[in-house]
Enzyme design. Structure first.
Site, PDB file in Angstrom:
ATOM      1  N   GLY A 184       0.819  -1.203   0.000  1.00  0.00           N
ATOM      2  CA  GLY A 184       0.000   0.000   0.000  1.00  0.00           C
ATOM      3  C   GLY A 184       0.855   1.256   0.000  1.00  0.00           C
ATOM      4  O   GLY A 184       1.962   1.298  -0.558  1.00  0.00           O
ATOM      5  N   SER A 185       0.361   2.278   0.687  1.00  0.00           N
ATOM      6  CA  SER A 185       1.029   3.584   0.658  1.00  0.00           C
ATOM      7  C   SER A 185       2.350   3.617   1.417  1.00  0.00           C
ATOM      8  O   SER A 185       3.088   4.603   1.329  1.00  0.00           O
ATOM      9  CB  SER A 185       0.098   4.655   1.220  1.00  0.00           C
TER      10      SER A 185
END
Length: 619
Positions: free
Chosen positions: A325-326
């Site tokens: 993810g981020s």
């Protein structure tokens, strides 16, 4: 009237006596011949065999299993020890009727089906003169009950053994591992001469990886036995060599803090010392009690663990594969700076979506209304997806793959624990080889925000974060801190291992990314600002969420309406203090949703505790 006396037939009597004497002589000669033949057989033909049997009745060679090494944490807290216990053992060649003996023993002590299965398996692969354990950890009552009836069971005896025990139970079970009975497959691979008299072996974790130094070397003793096979006296003894004690880099107190912070949620926490690569904590939740495996876990109990939806036997920290993810964005941002695709001042407008030229598909930002104009600092601070879609497209998948490889993504870290997964860092070649398909630009976009094909383990993510914290030195994650033999007072410290250096064109690029990660926590608009309340040090961090399933183009994600196990995973990476990082942490909470709200506080608890116990440290 005078009575007549018959005359004797001397000839007939002589003939009868001669016949009887001849028959007697023949019988004597035959019997003497049988005796002589038997003596020839015993003394000449069968001399070696019967000499061996005779010696066996008097002298026996008994293996002396070595004492297994102990396992401690970095501060000397005992994680694995040896405790005395009694085991019921049978020497098959000294038992006339094995089935009857087993039935009789079953009336005195509790013998499970698993105990019998294990006994019969060992019976097939061991010599008949070797003692085979039937039951471990007998109670005092069972020992006393057998002692009274011992005369009824020749070839059966109770031996005092040292068995493995894990005093902290579930704590660090996925690191320390556990021991279990030696299987047939393991026996084929082992040096059987060194495992005579040993019934258990390391199955997972440190117990398995460092089996060679924990086990030691077997000894033997020559004993005199009576007709029942019981030891009368020891004639000679060659002592065994005990295994090495080992000290882990793990901090048991920090491990307990991390597990408590995760609570009942599924997930993983890995903390690493950036300068050395030493693993301070490695948590996989949920866990299990390793002592059940040492005692001999029942089929039902093992099936319950194996079939549990929560997978307590699965080491999430080492083998769990999650989209980063981020949390991948700081590394993508650094790649953009290093390849000169952006500068710290470069700006990108975020309307809440991104589309490729000639394609009407919209790649959405997590913030539906958009973030407006973004620099690298604000894009990391607010986790703007559109900024990194644009940057990923400018970099291209080839350069993304090449640069992220320097941080250890996509390959095993080399940690000294068994079973580590490699993760996945996609590339054109990988997709062509595995899927026989070309690479598409849209796949580059979602790779830039840590989605798509990209998969990482919590350990890999922590190692990459530690590399970011120490300025670009990729260290091998290390769980063994030191070893010590029983007669040594000093520890043999393991040296840290540097794997590589991340190429750098300008030191200020790292400063830009670290400054942005600091703003994630300490700036009022940062995605993890809530966790900075009452913090006494500077932390650099990055929140992340990872989709468990895809969402259609025009649908909205509503965690409240989605089944709990389909919700996004919550991720958080961090290191502190920013000026001189002493600890780097990666947290993954399965189906936790928000990285800042759920995973962030777990990392904060771990860092607070660790820094508060450092010289001059204040959380």
């Amino acid at each position: 009237m005078q009575r007549r006396v018959p005359l004797k037939d001397h000839l007939r009597e002589t003939h009868l006596f001669t016949n009887r004497a001849l028959v007697a002589m023949v019988c004597v000669v035959v019997l003497l011949g049988v005796v002589i033949a038997r003596m020839v057989y015993l003394q000449i033909l069968g001399h070696e065999h019967f000499s061996t049997l005779s010696e066996k009745n008097r002298v026996d060679i008994v293996p002396v299993p070595p004492t297994r090494g102990l396992i401690y944490d970095r501060n000397g807290v005992l994680l694995a020890q040896n405790i005395p216990s009694f085991s019921l053992e049978i020497v098959p060649e000294q038992v006339s009727d094995l089935d009857q003996t087993l039935r009789g023993l079953g009336k005195l002590v509790a013998i499970s089906a698993e105990d019998l299965d294990s006994f019969h398996r060992q019976l097939q692969r061991k010599h008949p003169f070797e003692a085979i354990p039937l039951r471990f950890r007998l109670s005092e009552e069972e020992v006393a009950r057998f002692a009274v009836n011992r005369h009824r069971f020749p070839g059966v005896d109770i031996q005092a053994r040292l068995t493995r025990d894990y005093p902290l139970g579930k704590l660090a079970v996925h690191v320390v591992g556990y021991m279990g009975r030696i299987s047939e497959d393991e026996l084929k691979r082992l040096d059987t001469s060194n495992y005579r008299g040993t019934s258990h072996i390391g199955k997972t974790g440190v117990e398995r990886f460092y089996e060679g130094i924990l086990h030691g070397a077997v000894g033997h003793q020559q004993v005199e036995t009576n007709a029942s096979g019981r030891v009368v006296r020891v004639l000679s003894r060659t002592p065994s060599r005990p295994g090495y004690d080992i000290y882990l880099t793990l901090d048991a107190d920090l491990q307990a803090v991390a597990q408590a912070a995760l609570g009942t949620r599924r997930g993983a926490v890995v903390a690493i010392e950036p300068q050395s690569g030493q693993i301070l904590t490695l948590v996989s939740q949920p866990g299990f009690d390793p002592n059940a495996f040492v005692r001999g876990i029942s089929r039902d109990d093992y099936a319950a663990l194996r079939n549990s939806h929560d997978q307590p036997l699965f080491n999430r920290a080492l083998r769990g594969l999650y989209p980063p993810g981020s949390t991948l964005k700081p590394f993508i941002g650094l790649a953009g700076l290093e390849y000169r695709e952006i500068t710290a001042q470069s700006r990108t407008f975020c309307p809440g979506w991104y589309s490729l030229e000639g394609d009407d598909h919209k790649y959405r930002d997590w913030k539906r209304g958009g973030h407006g104009t973004m620099t690298l600092r604000t894009a990391l601070m607010q986790s703007c997806d559109v900024y990194f879609y644009d940057l990923a497209l400018a970099l291209g998948i080839d350069r993304i793959h090449a640069y992220l490889s320097h941080f250890g993504f996509g390959r095993p870290s080399g940690v000294d624990l068994p079973g580590e997964a490699a993760g996945l860092l996609p590339s054109r070649q990988w997709k062509r080889r595995k899927r026989r398909q070309a690479w598409f630009p849209g796949e580059t976009l979602i790779t830039g925000i840590g989605q798509g094909f990209t998969l990482t383990t919590p350990l890999q993510l922590a190692a990459a974060t530690a590399t970011l914290a120490n300025g670009g030195t990729l260290m091998r994650p290390q769980i063994l801190r030191a070893t010590r033999t029983g007669n040594e007072a000093q520890l043999n410290i393991q040296a840290p291992v540097q794997i590589a250096r991340v190429p750098q064109s300008a030191p200020e690029h790292w400063g830009t990314v670290v400054d942005a990660m600091e703003a994630v926590v300490h700036n009022a608009r940062g995605t993890a600002h809530a966790m900075s309340r009452a913090i006494g040090y500077k932390m650099a961090g990055k929140t992340g969420t990872a989709q468990v399933f895809g969402i259609a183009q025009d649908e909205e994600y509503d965690a409240g309406e989605i089944e709990e196990r389909l919700r996004d995973h919550a991720l958080f990476i961090a290191f502190a203090p920013v000026e001189h990082p002493k600890i780097a942490v990666a947290v993954i909470v399965e189906n936790g949703g928000s990285g800042g709200a759920v995973a962030g506080p777990v990392a904060r608890a771990v860092i607070d505790h660790y820094l508060s116990n450092q010289p001059g440290g204040q959380p």
